[in-house]
Design a protein around this motif. Structure first.
Motif, short mmCIF file in Angstrom:
data_model
loop_
_atom_site.label_atom_id
_atom_site.label_comp_id
_atom_site.label_asym_id
_atom_site.label_seq_id
_atom_site.Cartn_x
_atom_site.Cartn_y
_atom_site.Cartn_z
N ILE A 97 -49.27 25.07 -1.51
CA ILE A 97 -49.13 25.40 -0.13
C ILE A 97 -48.59 24.18 0.42
N THR A 98 -47.50 24.66 1.18
CA THR A 98 -46.43 23.56 1.44
C THR A 98 -46.40 23.37 3.19
N THR A 99 -46.16 22.27 3.64
CA THR A 99 -45.74 21.90 4.90
C THR A 99 -44.78 21.19 4.92
N GLY A 100 -43.80 21.20 6.00
CA GLY A 100 -42.59 20.11 5.93
C GLY A 100 -42.55 19.40 7.43
N HIS A 101 -41.77 18.52 7.45
CA HIS A 101 -41.72 17.69 8.61
C HIS A 101 -40.44 16.81 8.57
N GLN A 102 -40.18 16.34 9.55
CA GLN A 102 -39.03 15.29 9.63
C GLN A 102 -39.55 14.08 9.30
N LEU A 103 -38.67 13.00 9.10
CA LEU A 103 -39.09 11.66 8.69
C LEU A 103 -39.38 10.97 9.92
N ASN A 104 -40.11 11.44 10.89
CA ASN A 104 -40.42 10.37 11.89
C ASN A 104 -40.81 9.11 11.93
N LEU A 105 -40.43 8.27 12.47
CA LEU A 105 -40.84 6.72 12.38
C LEU A 105 -42.35 6.68 12.63
N THR A 107 -44.76 8.21 11.32
CA THR A 107 -45.37 9.58 11.48
C THR A 107 -45.02 10.29 12.65
N GLY A 108 -44.50 9.55 13.78
CA GLY A 108 -44.29 10.35 14.96
C GLY A 108 -45.44 10.92 15.62
N PRO A 109 -45.42 12.08 16.21
CA PRO A 109 -46.58 12.43 16.97
C PRO A 109 -47.76 12.83 16.03
N LEU A 110 -49.17 13.34 16.76
CA LEU A 110 -50.13 13.58 15.82
C LEU A 110 -50.08 14.78 14.81
N TYR A 111 -49.29 15.42 15.33
CA TYR A 111 -49.43 17.00 14.51
C TYR A 111 -48.64 16.79 13.22
N PHE A 112 -48.45 15.57 12.90
CA PHE A 112 -47.63 15.45 11.65
C PHE A 112 -49.22 15.28 10.72
N LEU A 113 -50.10 14.51 11.08
CA LEU A 113 -51.39 14.64 10.36
C LEU A 113 -52.06 16.04 10.13
N TYR A 114 -51.84 16.83 11.35
CA TYR A 114 -52.44 18.08 11.60
C TYR A 114 -51.98 19.09 10.42
N LYS A 115 -50.66 19.00 10.35
CA LYS A 115 -49.90 19.78 9.48
C LYS A 115 -50.38 19.55 8.11
N ILE A 116 -50.37 18.26 7.52
CA ILE A 116 -50.89 17.87 6.41
C ILE A 116 -52.30 18.11 6.13
N GLU A 144 -32.88 15.69 4.45
CA GLU A 144 -31.62 16.08 4.76
C GLU A 144 -31.15 16.35 6.30
N ASP A 145 -32.16 16.20 6.87
CA ASP A 145 -32.17 16.34 8.59
C ASP A 145 -31.12 15.45 9.04
N HIS A 146 -30.34 15.81 9.95
CA HIS A 146 -29.65 14.80 10.61
C HIS A 146 -29.70 14.42 12.23
N ASP A 147 -30.82 14.74 12.49
CA ASP A 147 -31.17 14.70 14.07
C ASP A 147 -31.81 13.51 14.23
N PHE A 148 -31.27 12.34 14.08
CA PHE A 148 -31.88 10.98 13.98
C PHE A 148 -32.62 10.69 15.57
N ASP A 149 -31.82 11.23 16.52
CA ASP A 149 -32.42 10.97 17.84
C ASP A 149 -33.79 11.60 18.05
N GLU A 150 -34.21 12.50 17.18
CA GLU A 150 -35.36 13.21 17.25
C GLU A 150 -36.56 12.39 16.64
N ILE A 151 -36.17 11.53 15.77
CA ILE A 151 -37.25 10.79 14.83
C ILE A 151 -37.33 9.34 14.83
#
Length: 536
Positions: A97-105, A107-116, A144-151
């Motif tokens: 069972i898989t979730t995915g997320h950007q490499l936010n500094l 962990t970024g916002p709380l929903y990173f935890l909720y996904k996992i 492999e994402d390249h949107d650095f400003d988002e993370i």
């Protein structure tokens, strides 16, 4: 910690989720062609059978997957449960069972935890229902994402803690140099205390003791979730991409994604639904030495934008087979890559992700790859016990908190005012009176109908204007109490947006420590499909 009961509210009732997603959760018939099976416990049986017989889930591909993960965990202190999960991926009875997320500094916002947490909880629920199989929770790093400003930042108590870097290309490759300065800021902000020290250790070990962002993120995520058996995968890998060569070659030569997804998008637009992504003619990037740019075909020649790379079709296919690691799927192709290399049953994501997954099923069919079940991740609002007591004292319900600020204020003014500032009854009474006047004009002289209507509009407008003025006057009179209400709403909905999209886990960890993850895990039910309100 005494864990308080949780409450739930339908996603549609929050006002924060699109009609598209709510229609999916309601299983509207017009959306059925866009997905394989809706995620219910009983539907997983058929999904298991379909995935078991997929040509992509072979003994050899499972071996490559497991061995690659062993290599990626070589310098990580993984739990026994995680190591067992990695080994079990070789077995034909194991699924992910898989979730995915950007490499936010951090962990970024709380929903990173909720996904996992949603992912871990679903694997446990499935194991209980289908004990003959193994279910492994997987976090797919978007390396492999390249949107650095988002993370490159996270929010902490209203401040933006940011990492500035001029590096380019795939963010997983980014060197962590320069994060020493960010650590100094973090250490000062977190202060002292047992839980603060743990946060500082995690940040320091992740970002100062690892050379790149992918390794740093793997370390941090493993520290938080490793005990639950989470397996973290970095698919930016030569051997994993070798498994994906047939699909990448087909994309380069036949370009099925552009044709199929464009047709789906047209169908969605005809339904009045807002699409999330648009396909390109070729949905692959080329990665090399800080470069991550699109591959394009012009007059039978293939090239990489803003570079000197150029090939004939034959040369490109030969290059793909020699250097598969240099080819990177975009948002349209990444899901396909995931489902080719993982024995996956279900993808768990946010609302935006669910929409673009619903756009791409036709490309899976064109590539003859099993389409996974799609589950909207758990969403939650976390209140402290102290905040819950204040809400009760101020007579603010859970539903009130989700109101837009102006509506929230007006409701509270009417609620706590000692005079009734709701002219709905008066307006209704006025409309009834004018009904009689309309009938009278109709019977006498119809030319007066316009004048009667104008008078009705004028008087109703006057009443509404008076209502607004009285509300404004009461807001001034009740200013202190209204401010207490809005301050509380702002704490829980920072920037008037969902807490989970703004707040970093560190704010809550400072108060609850390791109990935070365990209590969130107890509260979240991935298949319930409702917004969760948790009091800790």
């Amino acid at each position: 910690m005494i864990f308080m009961p949780t409450d739930c509210i339908p996603f549609r009732a929050t006002g924060y989720f699109s009609d598209f997603i709510c229609d999916y959760l309601d299983q509207k018939p017009e959306l059925k062609p866009l997905y394989n099976r809706f995620p219910t416990l009983e539907n997983f049986k058929a999904q298991i059978e379909e995935k078991r017989h997929s040509e992509h889930v072979s003994e050899s591909s499972r071996k490559v997957l497991s061995e690659t993960l062993v290599n990626q965990y070589a310098n990580i202190e993984a739990s026994e449960l995680t190591l067992n999960n990695i080994e079990s991926l070789k077995s034909e009875n194991t699924f992910t069972i898989t979730t995915g997320h950007q490499l936010n500094l951090f962990t970024g916002p709380l929903y990173f935890l909720y996904k996992i947490i949603s992912t871990i909880n679903l694997t446990e629920e499935l194991k209980s229902e289908y004990p003959d199989y193994n279910f492994v929770p997987v976090y797919w790093m978007a390396s492999e994402d390249h949107d650095f400003d988002e993370i490159n930042y996270f929010n902490y108590k209203g401040k933006k803690i940011q990492w500035n870097s001029n590096q380019t290309g795939a963010v997983g490759h980014f060197n962590t140099k320069g994060l020493e300065d960010v650590y100094e800021v973090v250490a000062a902000e977190f202060g002292s205390g047992k839980f603060a020290e743990q946060l500082k250790v995690w940040f320091k070990n992740a970002y100062l003791n690892h050379n790149n962002l992918a390794d740093a993120t793997r370390y941090l995520t493993n520290e938080i979730f490793g005990d639950y058996g989470l397996v973290i995968i970095d698919a930016d890998d030569r051997e994993l991409k070798r498994l994906f060569i047939p699909q990448m070659q087909k994309e380069l030569v036949e370009q099925p994604a552009f044709k199929t997804v464009s047709e789906t998008n047209k169908t969605l637009e005809d339904l009045g639904l807002k699409i999330q992504v648009n396909p390109r003619e070729i949905n692959l990037f080329y990665i090399h030495d800080g470069l991550r740019e699109r591959i394009v075909e012009i007059d039978g020649m293939f090239s990489v934008l803003d570079s000197q790379f150029q090939w004939t079709k034959e040369e490109l296919i030969a290059h793909l087979n020699e250097y598969p690691e240099r080819f990177s799927p975009n948002v349209i192709m990444r899901p396909l890559y995931q489902e080719v290399i993982l024995p996956n049953l279900c993808y768990i994501g946010g609302g935006g992700e669910m929409i673009y997954w619903l756009q791409i099923k036709s490309n899976f069919e064109a590539q003859d790859v099993t389409f996974p079940m799609l589950l909207l991740r758990n969403s939650a609002l976390v209140k402290t016990k102290k905040q819950a007591e204040k809400l009760e004292k101020l007579n603010i319900s859970d539903a009130d908190l989700f109101l837009k600020r102006s509506t929230f204020i007006n409701k509270k003014v009417r609620q706590i005012s000692n005079i009734d500032i709701d002219f709905s009854d008066q307006i209704k009474h006025l409309e009834q009176q004018f009904e009689g006047l309309f009938k009278l004009a109709e019977q006498t002289d119809k030319s007066f109908l316009g004048a009667v209507k104008a008078q009705e509009v004028k008087q109703i407008k006057g009443l509404k204007h008076l209502e607004k003025r009285l509300l404004k006057a009461q807001k001034r009179k009740l200013k202190d109490e209204i401010e207490r209400c809005t301050d509380l709403q702002e704490q829980l909905f920072p920037g008037q947006s969902l807490q989970e999209r703004n707040t970093n886990f560190s704010e809550l960890y400072l108060e609850f420590g390791d109990d935070l993850i365990s209590e969130l895990k107890k509260a979240m039910q991935p298949l319930k499909n409702e917004f969760t309100i948790i009091t800790l």
